[in-house]
Motif scaffolding. Structure first.
Motif, PDB file in Angstrom:
ATOM      1  N   GLN A 215      28.634 -22.224 -38.874  1.00  0.00           N
ATOM      2  CA  GLN A 215      27.931 -23.321 -38.208  1.00  0.00           C
ATOM      3  C   GLN A 215      28.022 -24.658 -38.928  1.00  0.00           C
ATOM      4  OE1 GLN A 215      24.125 -22.578 -36.529  1.00  0.00           O
ATOM      5  NE2 GLN A 215      24.482 -20.410 -36.174  1.00  0.00           N
ATOM      6  N   GLN A 216      28.290 -24.644 -40.246  1.00  0.00           N
ATOM      7  CA  GLN A 216      28.336 -25.902 -40.985  1.00  0.00           C
ATOM      8  C   GLN A 216      29.561 -25.994 -41.897  1.00  0.00           C
ATOM      9  OE1 GLN A 216      24.555 -27.152 -42.826  1.00  0.00           O
ATOM     10  NE2 GLN A 216      23.562 -25.475 -41.742  1.00  0.00           N
ATOM     11  N   PRO A 217      30.763 -25.734 -41.390  1.00  0.00           N
ATOM     12  CA  PRO A 217      31.949 -25.902 -42.244  1.00  0.00           C
ATOM     13  C   PRO A 217      32.096 -27.363 -42.648  1.00  0.00           C
ATOM     14  CG  PRO A 217      32.603 -25.661 -39.953  1.00  0.00           C
ATOM     15  CD  PRO A 217      31.132 -25.386 -40.002  1.00  0.00           C
ATOM     16  N   ARG A 218      32.516 -27.584 -43.888  1.00  0.00           N
ATOM     17  CA  ARG A 218      32.562 -28.954 -44.404  1.00  0.00           C
ATOM     18  C   ARG A 218      33.815 -29.723 -43.983  1.00  0.00           C
ATOM     19  NH1 ARG A 218      29.444 -29.755 -49.545  1.00  0.00           N
ATOM     20  NH2 ARG A 218      31.179 -31.067 -50.253  1.00  0.00           N
ATOM     21  N   PHE A 219      34.934 -29.037 -43.927  1.00  0.00           N
ATOM     22  CA  PHE A 219      36.209 -29.699 -43.659  1.00  0.00           C
ATOM     23  C   PHE A 219      36.406 -30.887 -44.603  1.00  0.00           C
ATOM     24  CE2 PHE A 219      35.267 -28.109 -39.159  1.00  0.00           C
ATOM     25  CZ  PHE A 219      35.990 -26.954 -39.330  1.00  0.00           C
ATOM     26  N   ASP A 220      36.224 -30.600 -45.887  1.00  0.00           N
ATOM     27  CA  ASP A 220      36.427 -31.646 -46.896  1.00  0.00           C
ATOM     28  C   ASP A 220      37.884 -32.093 -46.914  1.00  0.00           C
ATOM     29  OD1 ASP A 220      33.791 -31.696 -47.797  1.00  0.00           O
ATOM     30  OD2 ASP A 220      34.135 -30.079 -49.243  1.00  0.00           O
ATOM     31  N   PRO A 221      38.141 -33.384 -47.147  1.00  0.00           N
ATOM     32  CA  PRO A 221      39.523 -33.882 -47.161  1.00  0.00           C
ATOM     33  C   PRO A 221      40.431 -33.122 -48.126  1.00  0.00           C
ATOM     34  CG  PRO A 221      37.990 -35.716 -47.111  1.00  0.00           C
ATOM     35  CD  PRO A 221      37.162 -34.477 -47.295  1.00  0.00           C
ATOM     36  N   GLU A 222      39.920 -32.802 -49.318  1.00  0.00           N
ATOM     37  CA  GLU A 222      40.747 -32.087 -50.298  1.00  0.00           C
ATOM     38  C   GLU A 222      41.122 -30.704 -49.787  1.00  0.00           C
ATOM     39  OE1 GLU A 222      37.756 -33.289 -50.818  1.00  0.00           O
ATOM     40  OE2 GLU A 222      37.997 -34.983 -52.211  1.00  0.00           O
ATOM     41  N   ALA A 223      40.151 -30.020 -49.174  1.00  0.00           N
ATOM     42  CA  ALA A 223      40.417 -28.684 -48.649  1.00  0.00           C
ATOM     43  C   ALA A 223      41.389 -28.744 -47.469  1.00  0.00           C
ATOM     44  CB  ALA A 223      39.113 -28.017 -48.226  1.00  0.00           C
ATOM     45  N   ILE A 224      41.213 -29.739 -46.618  1.00  0.00           N
ATOM     46  CA  ILE A 224      42.122 -29.881 -45.474  1.00  0.00           C
ATOM     47  C   ILE A 224      43.558 -30.030 -45.950  1.00  0.00           C
ATOM     48  CG2 ILE A 224      42.807 -31.389 -43.571  1.00  0.00           C
ATOM     49  CD1 ILE A 224      39.852 -32.014 -43.130  1.00  0.00           C
ATOM     50  N   GLU A 225      43.784 -30.893 -46.926  1.00  0.00           N
ATOM     51  CA  GLU A 225      45.151 -31.124 -47.393  1.00  0.00           C
ATOM     52  C   GLU A 225      45.718 -29.900 -48.095  1.00  0.00           C
ATOM     53  OE1 GLU A 225      46.863 -33.581 -46.266  1.00  0.00           O
ATOM     54  OE2 GLU A 225      45.006 -34.140 -45.252  1.00  0.00           O
ATOM     55  N   ARG A 226      44.873 -29.178 -48.821  1.00  0.00           N
ATOM     56  CA  ARG A 226      45.352 -27.974 -49.501  1.00  0.00           C
ATOM     57  C   ARG A 226      45.777 -26.905 -48.492  1.00  0.00           C
ATOM     58  NH1 ARG A 226      41.263 -27.209 -52.171  1.00  0.00           N
ATOM     59  NH2 ARG A 226      40.192 -25.588 -51.000  1.00  0.00           N
ATOM     60  N   VAL A 227      44.932 -26.636 -47.500  1.00  0.00           N
ATOM     61  CA  VAL A 227      45.257 -25.609 -46.510  1.00  0.00           C
ATOM     62  C   VAL A 227      46.379 -26.092 -45.591  1.00  0.00           C
ATOM     63  CG1 VAL A 227      44.344 -24.214 -44.624  1.00  0.00           C
ATOM     64  CG2 VAL A 227      42.920 -24.667 -46.629  1.00  0.00           C
ATOM     65  N   ARG A 228      46.394 -27.384 -45.270  1.00  0.00           N
ATOM     66  CA  ARG A 228      47.501 -27.923 -44.478  1.00  0.00           C
ATOM     67  C   ARG A 228      48.832 -27.669 -45.193  1.00  0.00           C
ATOM     68  NH1 ARG A 228      47.120 -32.557 -41.099  1.00  0.00           N
ATOM     69  NH2 ARG A 228      45.452 -33.437 -42.411  1.00  0.00           N
ATOM     70  N   GLY A 229      48.842 -27.897 -46.506  1.00  0.00           N
ATOM     71  CA  GLY A 229      50.056 -27.660 -47.276  1.00  0.00           C
ATOM     72  C   GLY A 229      50.498 -26.209 -47.210  1.00  0.00           C
ATOM     73  N   GLN A 230      49.537 -25.283 -47.254  1.00  0.00           N
ATOM     74  CA  GLN A 230      49.869 -23.871 -47.159  1.00  0.00           C
ATOM     75  C   GLN A 230      50.469 -23.535 -45.794  1.00  0.00           C
ATOM     76  OE1 GLN A 230      46.047 -22.121 -47.960  1.00  0.00           O
ATOM     77  NE2 GLN A 230      46.101 -22.614 -50.140  1.00  0.00           N
ATOM     78  N   VAL A 231      49.891 -24.116 -44.743  1.00  0.00           N
ATOM     79  CA  VAL A 231      50.419 -23.885 -43.395  1.00  0.00           C
ATOM     80  C   VAL A 231      51.838 -24.428 -43.274  1.00  0.00           C
ATOM     81  CG1 VAL A 231      50.143 -24.437 -40.950  1.00  0.00           C
ATOM     82  CG2 VAL A 231      48.139 -23.836 -42.317  1.00  0.00           C
ATOM     83  N   LEU A 232      52.081 -25.606 -43.806  1.00  0.00           N
ATOM     84  CA  LEU A 232      53.412 -26.213 -43.720  1.00  0.00           C
ATOM     85  C   LEU A 232      54.447 -25.391 -44.478  1.00  0.00           C
ATOM     86  CD1 LEU A 232      52.465 -29.987 -44.089  1.00  0.00           C
ATOM     87  CD2 LEU A 232      53.275 -28.818 -42.028  1.00  0.00           C
ATOM     88  N   VAL A 233      54.043 -24.827 -45.612  1.00  0.00           N
ATOM     89  CA  VAL A 233      54.954 -23.940 -46.347  1.00  0.00           C
ATOM     90  C   VAL A 233      55.309 -22.727 -45.494  1.00  0.00           C
ATOM     91  CG1 VAL A 233      55.136 -22.365 -48.313  1.00  0.00           C
ATOM     92  CG2 VAL A 233      54.260 -24.683 -48.647  1.00  0.00           C
ATOM     93  N   GLY A 234      54.309 -22.168 -44.810  1.00  0.00           N
ATOM     94  CA  GLY A 234      54.570 -21.022 -43.942  1.00  0.00           C
ATOM     95  C   GLY A 234      55.488 -21.364 -42.787  1.00  0.00           C
ATOM     96  N   ILE A 235      55.294 -22.535 -42.193  1.00  0.00           N
ATOM     97  CA  ILE A 235      56.156 -22.962 -41.090  1.00  0.00           C
ATOM     98  C   ILE A 235      57.596 -23.118 -41.569  1.00  0.00           C
ATOM     99  CG2 ILE A 235      56.647 -24.891 -39.533  1.00  0.00           C
ATOM    100  CD1 ILE A 235      53.606 -25.299 -39.305  1.00  0.00           C
ATOM    101  N   ALA A 236      57.777 -23.724 -42.751  1.00  0.00           N
ATOM    102  CA  ALA A 236      59.119 -23.906 -43.296  1.00  0.00           C
ATOM    103  C   ALA A 236      59.774 -22.558 -43.593  1.00  0.00           C
ATOM    104  CB  ALA A 236      59.059 -24.763 -44.563  1.00  0.00           C
ATOM    105  N   SER A 237      58.984 -21.613 -44.087  1.00  0.00           N
ATOM    106  CA  SER A 237      59.517 -20.290 -44.383  1.00  0.00           C
ATOM    107  C   SER A 237      59.935 -19.567 -43.101  1.00  0.00           C
ATOM    108  CB  SER A 237      58.472 -19.459 -45.132  1.00  0.00           C
ATOM    109  OG  SER A 237      58.915 -18.151 -45.359  1.00  0.00           O
ATOM    110  N   ASP A 238      59.098 -19.666 -42.054  1.00  0.00           N
ATOM    111  CA  ASP A 238      59.419 -19.002 -40.788  1.00  0.00           C
ATOM    112  C   ASP A 238      60.700 -19.563 -40.166  1.00  0.00           C
ATOM    113  OD1 ASP A 238      57.236 -17.374 -40.958  1.00  0.00           O
ATOM    114  OD2 ASP A 238      55.987 -18.544 -39.591  1.00  0.00           O
ATOM    115  N   ALA A 239      60.965 -20.845 -40.410  1.00  0.00           N
ATOM    116  CA  ALA A 239      62.159 -21.474 -39.844  1.00  0.00           C
ATOM    117  C   ALA A 239      63.437 -20.880 -40.418  1.00  0.00           C
ATOM    118  CB  ALA A 239      62.131 -22.980 -40.089  1.00  0.00           C
ATOM    119  N   LYS A 240      63.326 -20.168 -41.540  1.00  0.00           N
ATOM    120  CA  LYS A 240      64.488 -19.556 -42.180  1.00  0.00           C
ATOM    121  C   LYS A 240      64.463 -18.031 -42.081  1.00  0.00           C
ATOM    122  CE  LYS A 240      64.595 -23.309 -45.580  1.00  0.00           C
ATOM    123  NZ  LYS A 240      64.498 -23.659 -47.027  1.00  0.00           N
TER     124      LYS A 240
END
Length: 439
Positions: A129-154
């Motif tokens: 009910q109260q997730p923070r979505f802190d900027p630092e956390a967003i960028e960290r998890v976004r980076g993890q997602v982007l790494v996964g997308i790049a890996s799937d592309a190969k």
């Protein structure tokens, strides 16, 4: 010390024998929520499974990947707790949370000791009910997602899956990866994540299963406190997918010594009265057994692959019948030819009595083994609710399998299997194979 205690209890739960019977009670809360409960006071431990229908399919137009990114942030800080403080609190309570996303649902799994139930659920309430979505956390998890997308592309398997989905599902959300693209994920804002949260975690699409040391009255109060303040409704569900799977072949060039093939055709829905017949048929044809026809013909007799499988894949908004195989580039064409031939043989001849008996024995024998702990039982109960199955389904499931006859299988095989309608997506450098015109 608390982590050791929880680990010991988890090990015990996983080690208990398969249940002979699962006594499920329906619990209705004052606010209108419904849950299924298996009450067990033998150990001071509980598993809770909460699932919201819709999942990644509810991504807003132009915001593909928002729900996936939001889900990854649910335990990255909530309320007054940043990501590290949230993790420390969960560890101190010996509490385990899991957040999982699929095309059709967002799932929350929680396991905790009875003595820490109140504090554990208070922490989970913050996450929901109260997730923070802190900027630092967003960028960290976004980076993890982007790494996964790049890996799937190969990855050949990921490429095959994406290509098949694009062919099969057209402009439906199923046609694209729930992770999004590098471009769509990079463009997501904090406001997009807040909107995704409000659109998915809603009361009118929630399903709940609980197993362990809790009474119906305690569970009712717990759920109203945990979920009572969520929005009643959220983002609209997309319409059913319009399947378009032409028979043929699509080759995706990829430098590798071994080609990967994903093949499929329209499938059968869970609501179809012949679904169990189709499940038995698939067990014979390509289910996860070394005795399946495909394994025998493609692997054992010809040595074309290490493994070949088929499986029913009924999603909420479309049903497909899929399979996969991999083989050397100069042998994948033969593997595909054998698969088509075996599908044709099953469609015209059905199966033998011995094959039917063996499939039934396997399917009825392995079913009780799924109930090997509190958490698996909670997940199964939620799945039953989402599929619209009756509360006594566990007791009658094997009877439904046993009721399948040889005539049933032959009839359904003729109706379901379409060898000429199979579409193969081959990723690699296959010798002698080219994309069929029009694909």
């Amino acid at each position: 010390m608390m982590r050791f205690v929880l680990s010991t209890l988890l090990a015990f739960c996983l080690a208990v024998p398969a249940l002979a019977a699962v006594d499920i009670k329906e619990v209705k809360t004052p606010s209108g929520l419904t849950a299924w409960l298996v009450e067990d006071h033998s150990i001071p431990f509980m598993a809770l499974e909460i699932r919201f229908r819709g999942g990644a399919s509810l991504d807003a137009p132009g915001k593909r990947g928002a729900i996936n990114l939001m889900t990854g942030l649910l335990e990255e800080g909530a309320g007054d707790l940043d990501a590290r403080a949230f993790a420390r609190e969960a560890e101190s309570l010996a509490t385990s949370f899991g957040f999982d996303l699929s095309d059709d649902s967002l799932s929350i799994s929680a396991q905790f000791l009875t003595e820490n139930r109140e504090a554990s659920l208070a922490l989970l309430k913050l996450a929901l009910q109260q997730p923070r979505f802190d900027p630092e956390a967003i960028e960290r998890v976004r980076g993890q997602v982007l790494v996964g997308i790049a890996s799937d592309a190969k990855d050949p398997n990921s490429i095959a899956g994406r290509t098949f989905d694009q062919i099969a599902f057209g402009d439906h959300p199923y046609a694209t990866s729930m992770d999004g693209t590098a471009e769509s994920v990079a463009a997501l804002t904090r406001d997009d994540l807040i909107a995704a949260h409000k659109g998915v975690l809603v009361r009118d699409r929630v399903y709940i299963g609980a197993v362990g040391d809790i009474t119906p009255e305690e569970l009712s109060a717990l759920l109203d406190d945990l979920l009572g303040d969520l929005p009643q409704s959220g983002a609209p569900m997309p319409p059913p997918a319009k399947l378009s799977i032409p028979g043929g072949l699509t080759v995706v060039p990829f430098e590798t010594p071994q080609s990967v093939a994903l093949f499929g055709q329209p499938g059968i829905t869970l609501e179809d009265p012949d679904y169990f017949v189709a499940a038995v048929l698939n067990q014979v044809l390509g289910g996860g057994s070394f005795e399946s026809r495909l394994m025998q013909e493609v692997r054992e007799k010809r040595g074309l692959t290490y493994g070949v499988y088929s499986y029913l894949a009924p999603k909420d908004l479309a049903a497909v019948y899929l399979g996969s195989v991999s083989s050397a580039n100069d042998r994948i064409a033969e593997a595909i030819e054998v698969i088509r031939a075996e599908c044709a043989r099953a469609a015209t001849e059905g199966v033998t009595q011995a094959e039917l008996d063996d499939a039934k024995t396997y399917m009825t024998g392995e079913y009780p083994l799924r109930f090997d702990g509190n958490a698996p039982i909670a997940k199964i109960m939620v799945g039953m609710q989402m599929m619209g199955l009756p509360i006594d389904y566990i007791e009658s499931r094997n009877e439904r399998v046993e009721a399948v006859t040889l005539e049933d299988v032959k009839r359904v095989a003729g109706d379901l299997l379409d060898p000429d309608g199979l579409h193969f997506v081959v990723v690699g450098q296959p010798v002698g194979l080219e994309t069929t015109p029009g694909n």
